[in-house]
Design a protein around this motif. Sequence first.
Motif, PDB file in Angstrom:
ATOM      1  N   PHE A   1     -12.859  18.602  11.340  1.00 40.63           N
ATOM      2  CA  PHE A   1     -13.366  18.115  10.487  1.00 40.63           C
ATOM      3  C   PHE A   1     -12.598  18.195   9.024  1.00 40.63           C
ATOM      4  O   PHE A   1     -12.890  17.153   8.207  1.00 40.63           O
ATOM      5  CB  PHE A   1     -14.360  19.493  10.357  1.00 40.63           C
ATOM      6  CG  PHE A   1     -14.925  19.503   8.982  1.00 40.63           C
ATOM      7  CD1 PHE A   1     -16.130  18.492   8.715  1.00 40.63           C
ATOM      8  CD2 PHE A   1     -14.174  20.584   7.869  1.00 40.63           C
ATOM      9  CE1 PHE A   1     -17.008  18.856   7.662  1.00 40.63           C
ATOM     10  CE2 PHE A   1     -15.636  20.118   6.431  1.00 40.63           C
ATOM     11  CZ  PHE A   1     -16.551  19.364   6.962  1.00 40.63           C
ATOM     12  N   ALA A   2     -11.353  18.427   8.844  1.00 42.83           N
ATOM     13  CA  ALA A   2      -9.941  18.242   8.150  1.00 42.83           C
ATOM     14  C   ALA A   2      -9.814  16.542   7.866  1.00 42.83           C
ATOM     15  O   ALA A   2      -9.489  15.832   7.059  1.00 42.83           O
ATOM     16  CB  ALA A   2      -9.133  19.159   8.729  1.00 42.83           C
ATOM     17  N   LEU A   3      -9.626  16.514   9.388  1.00 44.41           N
ATOM     18  CA  LEU A   3      -9.178  14.737   9.660  1.00 44.41           C
ATOM     19  C   LEU A   3     -10.013  13.802   8.898  1.00 44.41           C
ATOM     20  O   LEU A   3     -10.582  13.221   7.597  1.00 44.41           O
ATOM     21  CB  LEU A   3      -8.957  14.004  10.408  1.00 44.41           C
ATOM     22  CG  LEU A   3      -7.958  15.256  10.577  1.00 44.41           C
ATOM     23  CD1 LEU A   3      -6.728  14.958  11.995  1.00 44.41           C
ATOM     24  CD2 LEU A   3      -6.324  14.974  10.039  1.00 44.41           C
ATOM     25  N   LEU A   4     -11.480  13.902   8.978  1.00 39.22           N
ATOM     26  CA  LEU A   4     -13.063  12.735   8.900  1.00 39.22           C
ATOM     27  C   LEU A   4     -12.659  13.707   6.562  1.00 39.22           C
ATOM     28  O   LEU A   4     -12.589  12.333   6.388  1.00 39.22           O
ATOM     29  CB  LEU A   4     -14.285  13.792   9.103  1.00 39.22           C
ATOM     30  CG  LEU A   4     -14.976  13.140   9.214  1.00 39.22           C
ATOM     31  CD1 LEU A   4     -15.643  11.820   9.754  1.00 39.22           C
ATOM     32  CD2 LEU A   4     -16.132  14.241   9.658  1.00 39.22           C
ATOM     33  N   LEU A   5     -12.756  14.433   6.217  1.00 42.00           N
ATOM     34  CA  LEU A   5     -12.351  14.609   5.169  1.00 42.00           C
ATOM     35  C   LEU A   5     -11.793  13.944   4.572  1.00 42.00           C
ATOM     36  O   LEU A   5     -11.641  12.947   3.606  1.00 42.00           O
ATOM     37  CB  LEU A   5     -12.736  15.972   4.427  1.00 42.00           C
ATOM     38  CG  LEU A   5     -13.707  16.738   4.857  1.00 42.00           C
ATOM     39  CD1 LEU A   5     -14.327  18.292   4.475  1.00 42.00           C
ATOM     40  CD2 LEU A   5     -15.088  15.925   4.158  1.00 42.00           C
ATOM     41  N   ALA A   6     -10.135  14.227   4.710  1.00 45.79           N
ATOM     42  CA  ALA A   6      -9.497  13.355   4.480  1.00 45.79           C
ATOM     43  C   ALA A   6      -8.918  11.410   4.961  1.00 45.79           C
ATOM     44  O   ALA A   6      -8.927  11.506   3.371  1.00 45.79           O
ATOM     45  CB  ALA A   6      -7.513  13.635   5.163  1.00 45.79           C
ATOM     46  N   GLY A   7      -9.239  11.538   5.938  1.00 42.68           N
ATOM     47  CA  GLY A   7     -10.192   9.937   5.503  1.00 42.68           C
ATOM     48  C   GLY A   7     -10.766   9.571   4.636  1.00 42.68           C
ATOM     49  O   GLY A   7     -11.289   8.310   4.404  1.00 42.68           O
ATOM     50  N   ARG A   8     -12.007  10.125   3.910  1.00 41.53           N
ATOM     51  CA  ARG A   8     -12.687  10.090   3.541  1.00 41.53           C
ATOM     52  C   ARG A   8     -12.091  10.156   1.271  1.00 41.53           C
ATOM     53  O   ARG A   8     -12.572  10.022   0.839  1.00 41.53           O
ATOM     54  CB  ARG A   8     -13.899  10.930   3.191  1.00 41.53           C
ATOM     55  CG  ARG A   8     -14.887  10.418   3.867  1.00 41.53           C
ATOM     56  CD  ARG A   8     -15.863  11.275   4.536  1.00 41.53           C
ATOM     57  NE  ARG A   8     -17.337  11.038   3.715  1.00 41.53           N
ATOM     58  CZ  ARG A   8     -17.870  11.196   3.540  1.00 41.53           C
ATOM     59  NH1 ARG A   8     -18.778  12.528   4.303  1.00 41.53           N
ATOM     60  NH2 ARG A   8     -19.136  10.518   3.024  1.00 41.53           N
ATOM     61  N   GLY A   9     -10.652  10.797   1.155  1.00 39.43           N
ATOM     62  CA  GLY A   9      -9.813  10.649  -0.021  1.00 39.43           C
ATOM     63  C   GLY A   9     -10.222  12.184  -0.498  1.00 39.43           C
ATOM     64  O   GLY A   9      -9.775  12.066  -1.567  1.00 39.43           O
ATOM     65  N   VAL A  10     -10.863  12.757   0.242  1.00 38.96           N
ATOM     66  CA  VAL A  10     -10.121  14.293   0.300  1.00 38.96           C
ATOM     67  C   VAL A  10      -8.902  14.852  -0.080  1.00 38.96           C
ATOM     68  O   VAL A  10      -8.408  14.669   1.484  1.00 38.96           O
ATOM     69  CB  VAL A  10     -12.020  14.721   0.663  1.00 38.96           C
ATOM     70  CG1 VAL A  10     -11.891  16.680   0.068  1.00 38.96           C
ATOM     71  CG2 VAL A  10     -13.043  14.141   0.374  1.00 38.96           C
ATOM     72  N   ASP A  11      -8.963  16.230  -0.775  1.00 38.83           N
ATOM     73  CA  ASP A  11      -7.308  16.593  -0.574  1.00 38.83           C
ATOM     74  C   ASP A  11      -8.237  17.579   0.141  1.00 38.83           C
ATOM     75  O   ASP A  11      -8.576  18.784  -0.365  1.00 38.83           O
ATOM     76  CB  ASP A  11      -6.632  16.800  -1.873  1.00 38.83           C
ATOM     77  CG  ASP A  11      -6.047  17.586  -2.786  1.00 38.83           C
ATOM     78  OD1 ASP A  11      -5.383  17.385  -1.316  1.00 38.83           O
ATOM     79  OD2 ASP A  11      -5.078  17.691  -3.611  1.00 38.83           O
ATOM     80  N   VAL A  12      -7.085  17.957   1.579  1.00 37.82           N
ATOM     81  CA  VAL A  12      -7.807  19.634   2.431  1.00 37.82           C
ATOM     82  C   VAL A  12      -7.026  19.921   3.009  1.00 37.82           C
ATOM     83  O   VAL A  12      -5.634  19.673   2.802  1.00 37.82           O
ATOM     84  CB  VAL A  12      -8.629  18.039   3.533  1.00 37.82           C
ATOM     85  CG1 VAL A  12      -8.785  19.812   4.743  1.00 37.82           C
ATOM     86  CG2 VAL A  12      -9.473  17.470   3.301  1.00 37.82           C
ATOM     87  N   VAL A  13      -6.856  21.111   3.236  1.00 41.64           N
ATOM     88  CA  VAL A  13      -5.648  22.112   3.604  1.00 41.64           C
ATOM     89  C   VAL A  13      -7.088  22.936   4.557  1.00 41.64           C
ATOM     90  O   VAL A  13      -7.806  23.291   4.355  1.00 41.64           O
ATOM     91  CB  VAL A  13      -5.168  22.658   2.657  1.00 41.64           C
ATOM     92  CG1 VAL A  13      -4.463  24.062   2.910  1.00 41.64           C
ATOM     93  CG2 VAL A  13      -4.655  22.542   1.249  1.00 41.64           C
ATOM     94  N   GLY A  14      -6.455  22.376   5.873  1.00 38.85           N
ATOM     95  CA  GLY A  14      -7.392  23.553   7.343  1.00 38.85           C
ATOM     96  C   GLY A  14      -6.332  24.071   7.954  1.00 38.85           C
ATOM     97  O   GLY A  14      -5.482  24.746   7.340  1.00 38.85           O
ATOM     98  N   VAL A  15      -6.737  26.103   7.184  1.00 35.92           N
ATOM     99  CA  VAL A  15      -5.793  27.032   7.887  1.00 35.92           C
ATOM    100  C   VAL A  15      -6.362  27.653   9.283  1.00 35.92           C
ATOM    101  O   VAL A  15      -8.000  27.419   9.140  1.00 35.92           O
ATOM    102  CB  VAL A  15      -6.149  28.454   6.326  1.00 35.92           C
ATOM    103  CG1 VAL A  15      -5.543  29.279   7.358  1.00 35.92           C
ATOM    104  CG2 VAL A  15      -6.000  27.401   5.492  1.00 35.92           C
TER     105      VAL A  15
END
Length: 176
Positions: free
Chosen positions: A31-45
């Motif tokens: 999910f984090a990678l999907l969002l990051a691929g859309r340009g979102v700043d993501v932190v997954g914990v």
Amino acid sequence: MFALAGALRPGLCLPWGARQVLDIGCGTGVFALLLAGRGVDVVGVDPARASVDSPGQTGQCDLARRAWEAWTREHSYRVTQIPGTGSVESWVQLIDVSRPLVSFRWTYIFAADGQVLTSDSTLRFRERDEVETDLVARGYVVRDVRDAPDRPGREFVFLTQRPDLGVQDTQAVDES
């Protein structure tokens, strides 16, 4: 807790306006990678270092209502080709169901050297209202609850806002 972070194409945002996302319990980070691929700043914990260290193609990506019923070698066995490593056999086996806790073991066999690795984990499956109650108790306003875009019908995404911070967060939680 261990964290996986990524940001691609800064400046793009999600339809609901979030530019930063905290993915709690990110597993292998699909999910984090999907969002990051859309340009979102993501932190997954995630509390499991093995999940965060995974290259992303195995792990806790198929969690759904009573998903553990399919956590058998017969239903989960696969062979994955990993560049620089070779083929890796993997499968999951259910260890125990004591709701809301479900314990399971992933087994990995590396063809290159025959090494066998196992990873035991326990997940807590929480109901939607329980998660909403916890978020509100911690000062969040729940703005919306949607299906996870990479797992529709199997996982919730809670869109929340901390009025004192003015920042939107998302939290993906598996349905139980």
